[in-house]
Design an enzyme around this catalytic site. Structure first.
Site, short mmCIF file in Angstrom:
data_model
loop_
_atom_site.label_atom_id
_atom_site.label_comp_id
_atom_site.label_asym_id
_atom_site.label_seq_id
_atom_site.Cartn_x
_atom_site.Cartn_y
_atom_site.Cartn_z
N LEU A 65 40.42 26.18 -19.25
CA LEU A 65 39.79 24.94 -19.71
C LEU A 65 39.22 25.10 -21.12
O LEU A 65 39.09 26.21 -21.61
CB LEU A 65 38.67 24.56 -18.71
CG LEU A 65 39.15 24.29 -17.28
CD1 LEU A 65 37.97 24.10 -16.34
CD2 LEU A 65 40.06 23.07 -17.25
N THR A 93 38.57 30.66 -23.10
CA THR A 93 37.69 31.37 -24.03
C THR A 93 36.37 30.60 -24.07
O THR A 93 36.33 29.47 -24.56
CB THR A 93 38.29 31.40 -25.45
OG1 THR A 93 39.56 32.05 -25.39
CG2 THR A 93 37.38 32.17 -26.40
N LYS A 168 36.82 39.64 -26.60
CA LYS A 168 37.75 38.67 -27.22
C LYS A 168 37.17 38.12 -28.54
O LYS A 168 37.87 38.02 -29.54
CB LYS A 168 38.03 37.55 -26.22
CG LYS A 168 38.45 36.24 -26.82
CD LYS A 168 39.87 35.86 -26.58
CE LYS A 168 40.23 34.72 -27.52
NZ LYS A 168 41.45 34.13 -27.37
N LYS A 243 36.32 27.46 -33.34
CA LYS A 243 35.60 27.51 -32.05
C LYS A 243 35.20 28.95 -31.72
O LYS A 243 34.05 29.22 -31.37
CB LYS A 243 36.51 26.95 -30.94
CG LYS A 243 35.95 27.15 -29.53
CD LYS A 243 36.99 26.89 -28.44
CE LYS A 243 36.59 27.60 -27.16
NZ LYS A 243 37.52 27.44 -26.06
#
Ligand code: NAD
Length: 292
Positions: A65, A93, A168, A243
């Site tokens: 999502l 993420t 990440k 983002k």
């Protein structure tokens, strides 16, 4: 046959769900977008009428999502419908704090959870060659092996719940810094009369060598088959890099870490995004420096 509930069938989730289906899992899929749901149903997945219906009887629940609020909302909604003993994997993420919050709310209901964000983009999702960076217990990392291997090639165990998300964003923050630095160095050479191909070859054999120069040169027409040689189409969008850099900045604030290079890269990417480049590949930051 093992059943996987898959929620979020967008650019990444759609092909990931299909790879699970191809690997022999029964996929029970759901997305708010009816077209995305119909596309995976056409390839054999069961289209569920709601997220609650999708998780019924599933051995694994996977979510892909947009952001933390969607992931928290989903699991608040479906946690009482997930069967005991199931393993939940969130591959979105999101910020590590939200991942830990989801882990805790599922843990209270006796459901196991790992965060498993991915690297490799839409190409990797389609080819089944994603890298998964997993946060959770060693036992749950082991349990996740078969489903993740059906969608990816490299699986890493980063640490406890939330550690996958941290690893990440550390990686993507470094990548953005390398991309910006490589772009400005190439343009400095071009402004002073150098051929960017020659300069790239020199730096590739010198101490400035890095991943962007090797595989993802941001200057158009230096390398074939990279987004910069295709008008910055395809690849990893500026919107997504912005983002991820926002997540890195929040994380740095929480841990009181100094990340000046990441902060500068974030500012450049946000400015680039605001100039209408959000849908271009992130190597288009090169245009920020070039005169064209
Ligand atoms: P996307 O916008 O294409 O897909 C998200 C999907 O989620 C949409 O189809 C949307 O309808 C659905 N959705 C949203 N809320 C929902 C809900 N409550 N219930 C059911 N469905 C819902 O995004 P994407 O590119 O597939 O990215 C998904 C995640 O993967 C993001 O967190 C992104 O940062 C991450 N990611 C993307 C890439 C990439 O290259 N696209 C690479 C690595 C990681």
């Amino acid at each position: 046959m093992q059943v996987v509930a898959f929620i979020g069938l967008g650019n990444m989730g759609g092909p990931m769900a299909l790879n699970l289906q191809k690997a022999g899992f029964q996929v029970q899929a759901f997305d708010l977008n009816k077209d995305a749901l119909a596309a995976v149903a056409a390839d054999g997945a069961i289209a569920a009428g709601s997220a609650k219906a999708a998780v019924q009887g599933a051995d694994f629940v996977i979510s892909m999502l947009p952001a933390g609020k969607h992931v928290i909302g989903l699991y608040q909604d479906v946690r009482s419908d997930i069967k005991a003993g199931a393993l939940v994997l969130d591959c979105s993420t999101i910020d590590a704090q939200s991942a830990r919050q989801v882990g805790a709310l599922l843990g209270d209901a006796g459901i196991a959870f790992v965060d498993a964000p991915v690297s490799g983009g839409v190409g990797g999702a389609k080819a089944g060659t994603l890298t998964f960076i997993v946060g959770g217990s060693a036992e749950n990392f082991q349990r996740a092996n078969d489903v993740l291997s059906a969608m990816g090639k490299n699986l890493f165990h980063a640490g406890e719940v939330g550690a996958g998300q941290i690893a990440k964003i550390c990686n993507n923050m470094l990548l953005s810094v390398l991309m910006v630095g490589t772009s400005e160095a190439l343009q400095l050479g071009v402004d002073n009369g150098l051929d960017p191909k020659v300069l790239s070859e020199i730096m590739l054999k010198s101490s400035g060598r890095n991943w962007t120069l090797e595989l993802y040169n941001p200057c158009p027409d230096v390398q074939p088959n990279v987004p910069s040689s295709n008008n910055y189409q395809g690849g990893f969008m500026v919107d997504l890099m912005a983002k991820d850099l926002g997540l890195a900045s929040e994380c740095a604030q929480q841990s009181q870490s100094s990340t000046p290079m990441g902060a500068l890269a974030r500012n450049l990417y946000v400015q680039h995004q605001r100039q209408g480049n959000g849908k271009l590949d992130f190597s288009s930051i090169f245009r920020f420096f070039s005169k064209k």
